[in-house]
Design a protein around this motif. Sequence first.
Motif, mmCIF file in Angstrom:
data_model
loop_
_atom_site.group_PDB
_atom_site.id
_atom_site.type_symbol
_atom_site.label_atom_id
_atom_site.label_comp_id
_atom_site.label_asym_id
_atom_site.label_seq_id
_atom_site.Cartn_x
_atom_site.Cartn_y
_atom_site.Cartn_z
ATOM 1 N N ARG A 24 0.847 -1.121 0.301
ATOM 2 C CA ARG A 24 -0.145 0.573 0.411
ATOM 3 C C ARG A 24 0.905 1.054 0.030
ATOM 4 N NH1 ARG A 24 -5.591 -0.167 1.585
ATOM 5 N NH2 ARG A 24 -5.262 2.069 3.254
ATOM 6 N N TRP A 25 1.966 1.363 0.242
ATOM 7 C CA TRP A 25 3.310 2.278 0.100
ATOM 8 C C TRP A 25 3.208 2.881 -0.952
ATOM 9 C CZ3 TRP A 25 7.938 1.323 -1.389
ATOM 10 C CH2 TRP A 25 8.626 -0.600 -1.251
ATOM 11 N N LEU A 26 3.441 1.679 -1.946
ATOM 12 C CA LEU A 26 4.254 2.172 -3.072
ATOM 13 C C LEU A 26 3.328 3.189 -3.937
ATOM 14 C CD1 LEU A 26 3.896 -1.710 -4.523
ATOM 15 C CD2 LEU A 26 5.869 -0.273 -3.698
ATOM 16 N N SER A 27 2.110 3.149 -3.612
ATOM 17 C CA SER A 27 1.513 5.076 -4.147
ATOM 18 C C SER A 27 1.636 6.219 -3.923
ATOM 19 C CB SER A 27 -0.094 4.199 -3.960
ATOM 20 O OG SER A 27 -0.613 4.495 -3.635
ATOM 21 N N PRO A 28 1.965 5.935 -2.500
ATOM 22 C CA PRO A 28 2.049 7.520 -2.055
ATOM 23 C C PRO A 28 3.492 7.390 -2.012
ATOM 24 C CG PRO A 28 0.843 6.480 -0.090
ATOM 25 C CD PRO A 28 1.382 5.028 -1.269
ATOM 26 N N VAL A 29 4.789 6.468 -2.386
ATOM 27 C CA VAL A 29 5.932 6.963 -3.100
ATOM 28 C C VAL A 29 6.098 6.742 -4.102
ATOM 29 C CG1 VAL A 29 8.139 5.066 -3.469
ATOM 30 C CG2 VAL A 29 6.909 5.517 -0.874
ATOM 31 N N ALA A 30 5.018 6.351 -5.226
ATOM 32 C CA ALA A 30 4.851 6.442 -6.626
ATOM 33 C C ALA A 30 4.955 8.030 -6.954
ATOM 34 C CB ALA A 30 4.476 5.778 -7.085
ATOM 35 N N LEU A 31 3.757 8.780 -5.982
ATOM 36 C CA LEU A 31 3.491 9.668 -6.489
ATOM 37 C C LEU A 31 3.992 11.294 -5.949
ATOM 38 C CD1 LEU A 31 1.029 11.846 -6.752
ATOM 39 C CD2 LEU A 31 0.868 11.747 -4.078
ATOM 40 N N LEU A 32 5.185 10.465 -4.905
ATOM 41 C CA LEU A 32 6.576 11.610 -4.452
ATOM 42 C C LEU A 32 7.658 11.552 -5.621
ATOM 43 C CD1 LEU A 32 7.080 10.872 -0.556
ATOM 44 C CD2 LEU A 32 6.050 12.935 -1.500
ATOM 45 N N LEU A 33 8.253 10.250 -6.222
ATOM 46 C CA LEU A 33 8.435 10.278 -7.168
ATOM 47 C C LEU A 33 8.034 10.773 -8.733
ATOM 48 C CD1 LEU A 33 10.255 6.816 -7.025
ATOM 49 C CD2 LEU A 33 10.960 8.285 -6.482
ATOM 50 N N LEU A 34 6.551 11.372 -8.950
ATOM 51 C CA LEU A 34 6.505 11.628 -10.008
ATOM 52 C C LEU A 34 6.494 13.272 -10.040
ATOM 53 C CD1 LEU A 34 3.457 9.137 -11.545
ATOM 54 C CD2 LEU A 34 5.640 10.022 -12.467
ATOM 55 N N TRP A 35 6.106 13.700 -7.973
ATOM 56 C CA TRP A 35 5.952 15.059 -8.134
ATOM 57 C C TRP A 35 7.550 15.629 -7.616
ATOM 58 C CZ3 TRP A 35 4.997 16.383 -2.923
ATOM 59 C CH2 TRP A 35 4.761 18.030 -2.738
ATOM 60 N N GLU A 36 8.538 14.787 -7.506
ATOM 61 C CA GLU A 36 10.292 14.780 -7.310
ATOM 62 C C GLU A 36 10.501 15.313 -8.959
ATOM 63 O OE1 GLU A 36 14.058 16.407 -6.273
ATOM 64 O OE2 GLU A 36 11.603 15.951 -4.871
ATOM 65 N N LEU A 37 10.282 14.610 -9.499
ATOM 66 C CA LEU A 37 10.682 14.314 -11.329
ATOM 67 C C LEU A 37 10.275 15.418 -12.321
ATOM 68 C CD1 LEU A 37 11.823 12.858 -13.511
ATOM 69 C CD2 LEU A 37 9.903 11.741 -14.284
#
Length: 269
Positions: A24-37
């Motif tokens: 379940r933690w994957l989607s928040p981490v993916a959002l942060l990575l997209l935000w950083e990118l």
Amino acid sequence: MSLLTLDRKAAPFSLPAFRWREARWLSPVALLLLWELGSRTGVIPPRILAAPSAVAETFLQMTVSGELPGNLAVSLARAATGLALGLLFGVTFALIAGLTRTGETAVDPLMQIKRTIPVVALTPLFIVWFGIGETAKVALIAVATVVPIYLNLFAGIRGVDPRLIEAGRSFGLSQRELIVHVILPGALPSFLVGLRYSTGIALLMLVVAEQINASAGLGHLINNARDFMRTDVIVVCLVVYAFLGLAGDLVVRALEARALAWRPSFVKS
């Protein structure tokens, strides 16, 4: 062989249920990575939204300098004072209305009227009455937290099983002993639900209250950051607000686990 068995055998690559829960933690981490990118490539300009790395750096700087802890302490004091006042009045009104029909006739109509008035709409009136100091901010939080506590505790008192009351009377309990040993413990779960709601509402109203000429607190930091277009500071304060809400809910849940451990229906995880 059933169709369900065939379906299970035909899906050898499906993950067990517990692995999905752990992911379940994957989607928040993916959002942060997209935000950083997006921030690093210029898709999201800093004036629109600062990068997560910039937000983390600002958080560290504000914490080390003492700016964030000092203002956080001011905000916590406002929220705690307002919640304590709302708790005091909410419990008092609920006991008056819940334990006697006369009290219900006198108090409940006023509380229902209060329930239908948006608290934010009272802001101009509170500024006229109390000025733009701390009193208006605390009063807004207190007024907002009264209703959830009152409604839930009132319903809890009136919802106590009549058979328990009759059993208490058969054992010779007085009216006061019935209230202390039967009615209030029976209404405790509903009261804790109201307390959880009020804790969240106190933090929501804190955000509104701190927009009233705050000279300290998280709202003060947000107002200054808005003037200088510091989106990193704004995001830091929003994250702190979010964690305050989670922490408040965890505290009430821990209190609930301890206070309701006697209930047969209470299940510990």
